[in-house]
Design an enzyme around this catalytic site. Structure first.
Site, short mmCIF file in Angstrom:
data_model
loop_
_atom_site.label_atom_id
_atom_site.label_comp_id
_atom_site.label_asym_id
_atom_site.label_seq_id
_atom_site.Cartn_x
_atom_site.Cartn_y
_atom_site.Cartn_z
CB THR A 20 -0.95 0.02 1.21
OG1 THR A 20 -0.17 -0.07 2.42
CG2 THR A 20 -1.93 -1.14 1.15
CB VAL A 23 8.10 1.88 -3.77
CG1 VAL A 23 8.78 0.84 -4.67
CG2 VAL A 23 8.94 3.16 -3.72
NE ARG A 48 -0.44 2.76 9.00
CZ ARG A 48 0.81 2.52 9.32
NH1 ARG A 48 1.09 1.82 10.41
NH2 ARG A 48 1.80 2.99 8.58
NE ARG A 108 19.55 -0.23 -0.92
CZ ARG A 108 18.89 0.89 -0.68
NH1 ARG A 108 19.49 1.87 -0.03
NH2 ARG A 108 17.65 1.03 -1.09
CB CYS A 138 16.08 5.67 -5.87
SG CYS A 138 16.17 6.96 -4.60
CB SER A 168 9.10 11.29 -5.12
OG SER A 168 10.02 11.20 -6.19
N GLY A 169 12.09 11.29 -3.49
CA GLY A 169 13.13 10.48 -2.87
C GLY A 169 13.05 10.53 -1.35
CE LYS A 234 21.39 5.12 2.02
NZ LYS A 234 19.96 5.53 2.04
NE ARG A 256 15.91 15.26 -1.32
CZ ARG A 256 15.88 13.93 -1.27
NH1 ARG A 256 15.44 13.22 -2.29
NH2 ARG A 256 16.29 13.29 -0.18
CG HIS A 263 16.59 10.67 -7.93
ND1 HIS A 263 15.65 11.53 -7.39
CD2 HIS A 263 16.84 9.74 -6.96
CE1 HIS A 263 15.35 11.13 -6.16
NE2 HIS A 263 16.07 10.05 -5.88
#
Length: 359
Positions: A20, A23, A48, A108, A138, A168-169, A234, A256, A263
């Protein structure tokens, strides 16, 4: 479970954990548009969200609560949940017999968990001693498909990376914050012309350390020490692992920008061999998962508004360095919710499904 002809091979079962979320919603869309290779599909989320009904491949499926029993009979589980939830539940799902493809950062850099990009290192998906495969960050995914192609052709030695990362990142909170700030400044023709005006006007910065609207913020992620952000490290660490180059030099600055989704990354890449613009373009134009859009004389190069909602990695502004015949500059765009998250996870799951079928 879907009916199948007598004697037909059993299709693997799939669970989508975090179905839900932002992503997870893209994952369900991908399941409805990609090849139908799955048998039973289970949707799993927090208690929930249990009981909600979501449509997948023309069926309405009820969301189950995240419990141990939810993984019984599941062959592959795609996880898109916070790190701490994956850290707890991915080993449980693997112990119940599922191969976990995890989109969080929990595993990762675990040496016993492969970090997979199917266009770059698909063979790693078969080596999973913990029953878990990790999906890269991402931002890394926005550049690594293109860089994997160029590494294969010319031998990558060093990258200087500047990212331009969408709101949205930072999750739904990032999107909501950008839209709220847009509403507050709409119609103003003076904000941003004097120091402090914009900060006072927008008030709430949300998950960002400064206003994002009418601004750029040279920070993404959390403080990682000595001035570096977690996003910057990362890019370095994940690129090294995916490409199998533990000593690759990577210098990243993450910024950002006021874009909702997609991106972008500017890359200065140094190779072991001399590389021309045409040679780099040729390698990129022939590569799966890459779209070369590079005609600056006609104003054609990728921008987030062109790329959002699409699956490939888009590359433009390819040019040979003026100072080093072994280096090129390029600009890369990728939808951070599709290839940057859901699509790569789905592609790994499909790889695993093929491996399971072969056995």
């Amino acid at each position: 479970m879907s009916a199948r002809p007598a004697g037909a091979a059993r299709r693997p079962s799939l669970a989508v954990v975090g179905a839900t979320g932002a992503v997870g919603t893209v994952m369900l869309d991908l399941l409805s548009t990609r090849d139908d290779i799955w048998g039973e599909i289970a949707l799993i989320a927090s208690a929930r969200s249990a009981g909600r009904r979501l449509r997948v491949r023309g069926q309405e499926l009820e969301v189950r609560a995240l419990t141990r029993d939810a993984f019984d009979g599941i062959d592959v589980a795609m996880f898109d949940v916070p790190d701490e939830v994956s850290a707890q539940w991915a080993p449980i799902a693997a112990a119940r017999g599922a191969v976990v493809v995890d989109n969080s950062g929990a595993f990762r850099m675990d040496p016993d968990v492969p970090l997979v990009v199917p266009e770059v290192n698909p063979g790693e998906a078969a080596r999973r001693p913990k029953g878990i495969i990790a999906n890269p960050n991402c931002t890394t995914l926005s550049l690594i498909v293109a860089m994997g192609v160029l590494h294969k052709a010319f031998g990558l030695r060093e990258m200087v990376v500047s990212s331009y990362q969408a709101a949205s990142g930072a999750g739904q909170a990032g999107i909501d914050t950008l839209y709220a700030q847009l509403d507050k400044v709409a119609g103003s023709r003076v904000l941003g012309q004097r120091a402090g005006d914009l900060r006072a006007a927008v008030g709430d910065f949300g998950p960002f350390p400064a206003p994002l609207v009418l601004n750029v913020v040279p920070w993404a992620g959390s403080l990682a020490g000595d001035g570096w952000s977690s996003e910057e490290l990362k890019i370095r660490n994940e690129s090294r692992k995916i490409l199998g180059l533990p000593r690759l030099k990577v210098h990243a600055t993450c910024v950002r920008v006021p874009v909702v989704t997609t991106h972008s990354v500017a890359v200065h890449a140094v190779f072991a061999r001399e590389v021309t613009r045409k040679a780099a373009q040729r390698a990129l134009s022939d590569a799966p998962g890459v779209v070369l859009n590079d005609e600056p004389e006609r104003g054609e190069f990728p921008t987030p508004s062109d790329v959002v909602g699409t699956d490939p990695t888009w590359v433009g502004r390819v040019r040979r360095s003026l100072d080093d015949p072994r280096a090129v500059e390029l600009f890369v765009c990728g939808d951070n919710l599709r290839k940057g998250a859901a699509l790569n996870t789905a592609q790994i799951a499909e790889l695993v499904a093929g491996q399971l079928a072969a056995h």
